[in-house]
Design a protein around this motif. Structure first.
Motif, PDB file in Angstrom:
ATOM      1  N   PRO A  68       0.839  -1.208   0.000  1.00 12.00           N
ATOM      2  CA  PRO A  68       0.000   0.000   0.000  1.00 12.00           C
ATOM      3  C   PRO A  68       0.870   1.253   0.000  1.00 12.00           C
ATOM      4  O   PRO A  68       1.995   1.250   0.535  1.00 12.00           O
ATOM      5  CB  PRO A  68      -0.805  -0.129   1.293  1.00 12.00           C
ATOM      6  N   PRO A  69       0.387   2.333  -0.587  1.00 12.87           N
ATOM      7  CA  PRO A  69       1.204   3.557  -0.668  1.00 12.87           C
ATOM      8  C   PRO A  69       1.767   4.005   0.674  1.00 12.87           C
ATOM      9  O   PRO A  69       2.919   4.440   0.753  1.00 12.87           O
ATOM     10  CB  PRO A  69       0.230   4.581  -1.257  1.00 12.87           C
ATOM     11  N   GLY A  70       0.994   3.872   1.727  1.00  7.74           N
ATOM     12  CA  GLY A  70       1.462   4.316   3.037  1.00  7.74           C
ATOM     13  C   GLY A  70       2.547   3.453   3.638  1.00  7.74           C
ATOM     14  O   GLY A  70       3.143   3.831   4.649  1.00  7.74           O
ATOM     15  N   GLN A  71       2.823   2.291   3.026  1.00  3.83           N
ATOM     16  CA  GLN A  71       3.815   1.364   3.579  1.00  3.83           C
ATOM     17  C   GLN A  71       5.077   1.258   2.726  1.00  3.83           C
ATOM     18  O   GLN A  71       5.964   0.475   3.037  1.00  3.83           O
ATOM     19  CB  GLN A  71       3.179  -0.029   3.711  1.00  3.83           C
ATOM     20  N   ARG A  72       5.172   2.045   1.663  1.00  2.00           N
ATOM     21  CA  ARG A  72       6.304   1.885   0.743  1.00  2.00           C
ATOM     22  C   ARG A  72       7.638   2.162   1.418  1.00  2.00           C
ATOM     23  O   ARG A  72       8.606   1.429   1.248  1.00  2.00           O
ATOM     24  CB  ARG A  72       6.120   2.804  -0.468  1.00  2.00           C
ATOM     25  N   ARG A  73       7.699   3.228   2.193  1.00  3.51           N
ATOM     26  CA  ARG A  73       8.966   3.571   2.827  1.00  3.51           C
ATOM     27  C   ARG A  73       9.370   2.495   3.825  1.00  3.51           C
ATOM     28  O   ARG A  73      10.544   2.102   3.893  1.00  3.51           O
ATOM     29  CB  ARG A  73       8.861   4.932   3.516  1.00  3.51           C
ATOM     30  N   ALA A  74       8.413   2.004   4.610  1.00  5.01           N
ATOM     31  CA  ALA A  74       8.735   0.973   5.604  1.00  5.01           C
ATOM     32  C   ALA A  74       9.213  -0.306   4.935  1.00  5.01           C
ATOM     33  O   ALA A  74      10.177  -0.948   5.398  1.00  5.01           O
ATOM     34  CB  ALA A  74       7.511   0.696   6.472  1.00  5.01           C
ATOM     35  N   ILE A  75       8.575  -0.709   3.834  1.00  7.84           N
ATOM     36  CA  ILE A  75       8.982  -1.935   3.142  1.00  7.84           C
ATOM     37  C   ILE A  75      10.366  -1.762   2.522  1.00  7.84           C
ATOM     38  O   ILE A  75      11.211  -2.670   2.593  1.00  7.84           O
ATOM     39  CB  ILE A  75       7.942  -2.306   2.072  1.00  7.84           C
ATOM     40  N   PRO A  94      16.698  -7.067  -2.483  1.00  9.67           N
ATOM     41  CA  PRO A  94      16.241  -6.054  -3.446  1.00  9.67           C
ATOM     42  C   PRO A  94      14.967  -5.376  -2.978  1.00  9.67           C
ATOM     43  O   PRO A  94      14.001  -6.044  -2.599  1.00  9.67           O
ATOM     44  CB  PRO A  94      16.001  -6.870  -4.722  1.00  9.67           C
ATOM     45  N   ALA A  95      14.952  -4.051  -3.006  1.00 10.39           N
ATOM     46  CA  ALA A  95      13.768  -3.302  -2.572  1.00 10.39           C
ATOM     47  C   ALA A  95      12.647  -3.507  -3.580  1.00 10.39           C
ATOM     48  O   ALA A  95      12.820  -3.228  -4.767  1.00 10.39           O
ATOM     49  CB  ALA A  95      14.101  -1.822  -2.432  1.00 10.39           C
ATOM     50  N   PRO A  96      11.502  -4.018  -3.152  1.00  9.86           N
ATOM     51  CA  PRO A  96      10.414  -4.273  -4.108  1.00  9.86           C
ATOM     52  C   PRO A  96       9.724  -2.993  -4.537  1.00  9.86           C
ATOM     53  O   PRO A  96       9.586  -2.039  -3.773  1.00  9.86           O
ATOM     54  CB  PRO A  96       9.461  -5.167  -3.313  1.00  9.86           C
ATOM     55  N   VAL A  97       9.297  -2.974  -5.775  1.00  8.93           N
ATOM     56  CA  VAL A  97       8.490  -1.886  -6.326  1.00  8.93           C
ATOM     57  C   VAL A  97       7.165  -2.494  -6.749  1.00  8.93           C
ATOM     58  O   VAL A  97       7.138  -3.536  -7.410  1.00  8.93           O
ATOM     59  CB  VAL A  97       9.203  -1.215  -7.519  1.00  8.93           C
ATOM     60  N   SER A 119      -1.387 -10.353  -0.038  1.00  7.22           N
ATOM     61  CA  SER A 119      -1.179 -10.227   1.400  1.00  7.22           C
ATOM     62  C   SER A 119      -0.058  -9.233   1.641  1.00  7.22           C
ATOM     63  O   SER A 119       0.737  -8.936   0.744  1.00  7.22           O
ATOM     64  CB  SER A 119      -0.833 -11.586   2.030  1.00  7.22           C
ATOM     65  N   PHE A 120      -0.005  -8.723   2.861  1.00  5.22           N
ATOM     66  CA  PHE A 120       1.008  -7.753   3.265  1.00  5.22           C
ATOM     67  C   PHE A 120       1.995  -8.461   4.174  1.00  5.22           C
ATOM     68  O   PHE A 120       1.660  -8.826   5.302  1.00  5.22           O
ATOM     69  CB  PHE A 120       0.365  -6.572   3.982  1.00  5.22           C
ATOM     70  N   ALA A 121       3.223  -8.656   3.679  1.00  2.00           N
ATOM     71  CA  ALA A 121       4.154  -9.570   4.342  1.00  2.00           C
ATOM     72  C   ALA A 121       5.177  -8.841   5.184  1.00  2.00           C
ATOM     73  O   ALA A 121       6.374  -8.924   4.933  1.00  2.00           O
ATOM     74  CB  ALA A 121       4.848 -10.423   3.294  1.00  2.00           C
ATOM     75  N   ARG A 159      -2.913  -2.324  15.353  1.00  6.54           N
ATOM     76  CA  ARG A 159      -4.321  -2.508  14.970  1.00  6.54           C
ATOM     77  C   ARG A 159      -4.719  -1.530  13.871  1.00  6.54           C
ATOM     78  O   ARG A 159      -5.389  -1.903  12.893  1.00  6.54           O
ATOM     79  CB  ARG A 159      -5.230  -2.308  16.182  1.00  6.54           C
ATOM     80  N   ALA A 160      -4.301  -0.269  14.014  1.00  2.00           N
ATOM     81  CA  ALA A 160      -4.674   0.745  13.028  1.00  2.00           C
ATOM     82  C   ALA A 160      -4.037   0.445  11.678  1.00  2.00           C
ATOM     83  O   ALA A 160      -4.691   0.586  10.624  1.00  2.00           O
ATOM     84  CB  ALA A 160      -4.254   2.131  13.524  1.00  2.00           C
ATOM     85  N   THR A 161      -2.776   0.021  11.682  1.00  2.00           N
ATOM     86  CA  THR A 161      -2.109  -0.288  10.417  1.00  2.00           C
ATOM     87  C   THR A 161      -2.742  -1.500   9.749  1.00  2.00           C
ATOM     88  O   THR A 161      -2.974  -1.504   8.535  1.00  2.00           O
ATOM     89  CB  THR A 161      -0.613  -0.520  10.647  1.00  2.00           C
ATOM     90  N   ALA A 162      -3.020  -2.553  10.530  1.00  2.00           N
ATOM     91  CA  ALA A 162      -3.670  -3.732   9.955  1.00  2.00           C
ATOM     92  C   ALA A 162      -5.009  -3.364   9.335  1.00  2.00           C
ATOM     93  O   ALA A 162      -5.324  -3.795   8.219  1.00  2.00           O
ATOM     94  CB  ALA A 162      -3.846  -4.805  11.028  1.00  2.00           C
ATOM     95  N   ARG A 163      -5.795  -2.551  10.030  1.00  2.00           N
ATOM     96  CA  ARG A 163      -7.105  -2.155   9.491  1.00  2.00           C
ATOM     97  C   ARG A 163      -6.934  -1.361   8.195  1.00  2.00           C
ATOM     98  O   ARG A 163      -7.647  -1.595   7.202  1.00  2.00           O
ATOM     99  CB  ARG A 163      -7.864  -1.338  10.542  1.00  2.00           C
ATOM    100  N   ALA A 164      -5.976  -0.434   8.171  1.00  3.53           N
ATOM    101  CA  ALA A 164      -5.773   0.383   6.975  1.00  3.53           C
ATOM    102  C   ALA A 164      -5.306  -0.471   5.798  1.00  3.53           C
ATOM    103  O   ALA A 164      -5.786  -0.313   4.662  1.00  3.53           O
ATOM    104  CB  ALA A 164      -4.758   1.490   7.264  1.00  3.53           C
ATOM    105  N   VAL A 165      -4.365  -1.385   6.055  1.00  3.81           N
ATOM    106  CA  VAL A 165      -3.881  -2.250   4.983  1.00  3.81           C
ATOM    107  C   VAL A 165      -5.008  -3.135   4.457  1.00  3.81           C
ATOM    108  O   VAL A 165      -5.184  -3.295   3.240  1.00  3.81           O
ATOM    109  CB  VAL A 165      -2.696  -3.104   5.488  1.00  3.81           C
TER     110      VAL A 165
END
Length: 312
Positions: free
Chosen positions: A15-22, A32-35, A56-58, A71-77
């Motif tokens: 998800p866009p909000g998780q790109r930096r963290a991933i 390798p950083a995934p895109v 899924s969000f791994a 909880r908030a991140t799981a709900r948003a994802v």
């Protein structure tokens, strides 16, 4: 390939909000950083004859000291993923992420995802900040998911402790952690107590097929089980083929697992497409398929496990 309609049970989204963290997590692992975006995912699927992918969000959804944030991140994802699936139900399914080790939060999120978001199942990591999945703490979650006959993808993560220098965790440690949590579930009786659970072990179950008869020795060390029961319970898992169709790993998997419990997986974008296509070719060109088995691995077994994808 011989069968152009794969169902991919192991495909990820970012998800866009998780790109930096991933990207940061990939950098820590030396991987390798995934895109990722929807259009590139569909284009990849078309090139690799994947009719539908279960997203899924791994990654962990929060640190252990911030259950509210997790909880908030799981709900948003999960809500982001559900909207994506709603837009393209012909191409995608959804395994919802749960905020473990927060069991109450995980129960609430599982109910929301399965009842309100029409998720096809749930995804948990192989350990939740160091707590493995056979821990009695998680028994209420397994009981609830068993009552729902839920599909559970057990995605590997880093085990506790330091990584080996210059060896990326996803390459070396993730199969180890899959193996560790699978055996932990079995020796703690989770699959036997909850037979309606359908649990998927990615990457051919890590080292489970190769070393299962060694692991069966755990049954000699406990008064409540036997080596034969350990083997039987290890065979209750489903196994996907992601990144594990090499000339020694695929025969080991097929020698151990019920062929009806082997599923196609790509692990895209965590495994780059240029790597994954070679594993697709190895799967298709395996010389010892019985009649109908390749179709079953590519699609038929997933249709039986996730019939909604078959209807799509």
């Amino acid at each position: 390939m011989t069968d152009p309609v794969r169902i991919d049970v192991h495909q990820h989204l970012i998800p866009p909000g998780q790109r930096r963290a991933i990207s940061g997590r990939a950098a820590v692992f030396g991987w390798p950083a995934p895109v990722w975006d929807v259009q590139s995912a569909i284009a990849m699927m078309d090139r690799r004859s994947i009719a539908a992918g279960v997203l899924s969000f791994a990654a962990p959804v929060g640190p252990p000291d911030d259950p509210g944030g997790a909880r908030a991140t799981a709900r948003a994802v999960n809500e982001y993923t559900a909207e994506l699936v709603k837009d393209r139900p012909d191409r995608f399914g959804h395994f919802a992420v749960l905020p473990l080790p927060d069991v109450d939060g995980a129960l609430a999120e599982a109910a929301h995802a399965l009842d309100e978001l029409d998720a096809d199942g749930v995804m948990v990591l192989s350990n939740a900040h160091g707590r493995y999945l056979g821990d009695p703490l998680f028994e209420p979650l397994w009981a609830e998911l068993d009552a729902r006959a839920a599909v559970v993808l057990i995605h590997p993560t880093a085990p506790p402790g330091a990584a080996l220098p210059d060896l990326p965790g996803p390459l070396v440690d993730f199969p180890y952690d899959t193996t560790r949590t699978a055996l932990h579930l079995v020796v703690n009786g989770v699959p036997r107590r909850h037979p309606r659970l359908r649990m998927i072990l990615p990457h051919a179950g890590g080292f489970v097929p190769y070393a299962a008869h060694r692991f069966a020795g755990a049954g000699r060390l406990r008064p409540d089980t036997s080596p034969e029961e350990v083997l039987a319970d290890l065979r209750r898992f489903y196994f996907d083929t992601a990144f594990m169709t090499g000339p020694s790993s695929l025969p080991s998997l097929l020698a151990f697992a019920d062929p009806a419990r082997v599923l196609y997986g790509s692990d895209f974008p965590m495994v780059p497409e240029e790597w994954g296509t070679g594993y697709d070719e190895a799967l298709d060109n395996h010389p010892h398929w019985e009649p109908g088995q390749l179709h079953a691995v590519n699609r038929g077994n997933a249709e039986a496990l996730l019939p909604r994808l078959a209807r799509r």
